[in-house]
Design a protein around this motif. Structure first.
Motif, PDB file in Angstrom:
ATOM      1  N   VAL A 152       0.857  -1.185   0.000  1.00  0.00           N
ATOM      2  CA  VAL A 152       0.000   0.000   0.000  1.00  0.00           C
ATOM      3  C   VAL A 152       0.894   1.236   0.000  1.00  0.00           C
ATOM      4  O   VAL A 152       1.802   1.353   0.831  1.00  0.00           O
ATOM      5  CB  VAL A 152      -0.933   0.020   1.222  1.00  0.00           C
ATOM      6  N   ILE A 254      -5.435   0.494   4.722  1.00  0.00           N
ATOM      7  CA  ILE A 254      -4.490  -0.370   5.438  1.00  0.00           C
ATOM      8  C   ILE A 254      -5.232  -1.475   6.191  1.00  0.00           C
ATOM      9  O   ILE A 254      -4.848  -2.657   6.126  1.00  0.00           O
ATOM     10  CB  ILE A 254      -3.628   0.467   6.409  1.00  0.00           C
ATOM     11  N   TYR A 267       3.527  -1.562   3.785  1.00  0.00           N
ATOM     12  CA  TYR A 267       2.889  -0.251   3.749  1.00  0.00           C
ATOM     13  C   TYR A 267       3.954   0.837   3.721  1.00  0.00           C
ATOM     14  O   TYR A 267       4.924   0.776   4.488  1.00  0.00           O
ATOM     15  CB  TYR A 267       1.989  -0.067   4.978  1.00  0.00           C
ATOM     16  N   VAL A 291       6.475  -1.516   7.608  1.00  0.00           N
ATOM     17  CA  VAL A 291       5.802  -0.220   7.511  1.00  0.00           C
ATOM     18  C   VAL A 291       6.895   0.834   7.384  1.00  0.00           C
ATOM     19  O   VAL A 291       7.701   1.011   8.301  1.00  0.00           O
ATOM     20  CB  VAL A 291       4.927   0.077   8.748  1.00  0.00           C
TER      21      VAL A 291
END
Length: 346
Positions: A152, A254, A267, A291
Motif C-alpha cells: 500500500v 491499510i 505499507y 511499515v
C-alpha cells in the motif's frame, strides 16, 4: 491560498502544545496560543478564522466573562474538545482527526490536504536510473498472476511527485502489486491513474468490481467509496463512503488490506498533510510486517510521515529512490526464503 488562521485559548500548557501541534500538522496557521485569562490583552483577534477553546479548570462565573465576549463576537468558536491523549498513545491520531473534522464543520475554508490538477500537471518524467531486476526473478513472468504480495502506497499533499519517483525507479518483473491511496479531488482520479503510471514499468488502473489485483499492477484506490476484498481476492465495493475526513482513507485501506493479505502486505507512507495512516499502522501487531515512511526532510509536506514515525511503528525511512531500492531488496529476500531455501548441510 493563505492558511486558515486559528487562535488557541487553553488553560493547560500541555493541551496548548498538543492542540498547536495537531493544527499545524493539518495545515492551520496558529497565530495565538495562550491562556484564556490573557484574552483581554490580545489585539490581533480580528484576523482569525476561528478560535479553539479548551478550559479544564473549574472557574467561577466572573472569570468566564472573556468567554461571553468571545461567543458574542463574529469569529467562529470551537468548544467542547476532549482532552488530548499523549502523543505516543495509539488513540492520539484518532483525536487529531476528530479535532480536524470539527474545525472543518465550523469553517468555510480549511487547509488544502489533497493533491489537485496542478500537482499532477507538474509531475516530471523519469529523472533517475531504474534499479536492476534481481537475478532471482530472471526468466519469470508474473504479470498474469494474482498478486500475493501487496504494498500500500499512502500519500496526500506532495504525494504524486514522491510516489511517481518511487515507481519510476522500480524495475519491472517484481512479483508484487500495489494499491495507491492518494488524497485527491475526485474530479482528478482518472488523471491520477493516467499520470502516475507514465514511464513506470507498472500499469496503473482504476477500481473495477470483481477485478483481481495482479503482479505488475497499481490499483488507484477510489476517492469516494470504500472497497475491500472477497474471500477469493476479488475487489469488492462496500457501497459506503470512506470513514473520516479524507477520501480515500489511508487508515481504512491499510485495515482492509491487512484483513485480507495479513503478513503478505507492506505499507509505505509518503509526503502528505495530516496524519492519515498513523492510526491503522499501530494495529499491525506483527512486527515483521514492514511499515515504511518517506524521510520528512525529503517531503513537500512532512506531517503525514512524521505522524507515522511518532507511533514508533516505522521500520525504515528514506527518500523515494531509497524506498524503491529497499522494496526491491525486501521482495528479493522474501522470494529467496520461500522458493530457494538453504539446504541442511549436516
Amino acid at each position: 491560498m493563505a492558511l486558515p488562521r486559528v487562535g488557541i485559548l487553553a488553560d493547560d500548557r500541555l493541551q496548548q502544545h498538543l492542540l498547536k501541534s495537531a493544527l499545524v500538522h493539518f495545515g492551520f496557521d496558529v497565530v495565538i496560543n495562550t491562556d484564556p485569562l490573557r484574552f483581554s490583552e490580545l489585539d490581533a483577534a480580528s484576523d482569525l478564522d476561528a478560535w479553539v477553546v479548551d478550559v479544564r479548570e473549574d472557574a467561577d462565573e466572573e472569570s468566564l466573562d472573556w468567554l461571553d465576549d468571545l461567543l458574542d463576537g463574529e469569529i467562529p468558536v470551537l468548544l467542547g474538545i476532549e482532552k488530548a491523549p499523549q502523543k505516543q498513545c495509539p488513540t492520539f491520531p484518532k483525536w487529531e482527526k476528530r479535532l480536524y473534522s470539527k474545525l472543518r464543520e465550523l469553517l468555510r475554508v480549511t487547509p488544502v490536504v489533497a493533491a489537485d490538477a496542478s500537482a499532477l500537471a507538474s509531475l516530471q518524467d523519469r529523472g533517475g536510473p531504474e534499479i536492476p531486476l534481481p537475478s532471482v526473478f530472471a526468466g519469470h513472468d508474473f504479470r498474469s498472476q494474482p498478486a500475493t504480495q501487496v504494498w500500500v502506497l499512502g500519500a496526500s499533499l506532495g504525494g504524486p511527485e514522491a510516489v511517481k519517483k518511487f515507481l519510476d525507479a522500480l524495475p519491472g518483473g517484481l512479483p508484487v502489486g500495489f494499491i495507491y491511496a492518494q488524497h485527491i479531488d475526485p474530479r482528478f482520479e482518472q488523471t491520477l491513474c493516467n499520470t502516475i503510471g507514465r514511464h513506470s514499468a507498472y500499469e496503473a488502473k482504476n477500481f473495477a468490481e470483481n477485478d483481481v489485483l495482479r503482479c505488475g499492477e497499481i490499483l488507484v484506490a477510489p476517492v469516494t467509496n470504500e472497497f475491500g476484498f472477497g474471500d477469493d481476492g476479488r475487489l469488492k465495493q462496500k457501497n459506503r463512503p470512506w470513514p473520516g475526513p479524507y477520501g480515500p482513507s489511508i487508515d481504512q485501506v491499510i485495515l482492509n488490506v491487512a484483513e485480507h493479505f495479513g503478513g503478505c502486505a507492506g505499507y509505505i507512507l509518503f509526503s502528505g498533510m495530516g496524519n492519515d495512516g498513523a492510526e491503522a499502522i499501530v494495529t499491525l501487531a506483527d512486527q515483521d510486517i514492514q511499515v515504511w515512511a518517506q524521510s520528512p526532510e525529503t517531503c513537500a509536506n512532512a506531517s503525514m510521515p512524521e505522524s507515522a514515525i511518532e507511533t514508533n511503528r516505522i521500520n525504515y525511512t528514506g527518500d523515494p529512490c531509497q524506498l524503491a531500492l529497499q522494496l526491491v531488496n525486501c521482495v528479493k529476500h522474501s522470494w529467496i526464503e520461500k522458493h530457494e531455501p538453504i539446504s541442511d548441510q549436516n
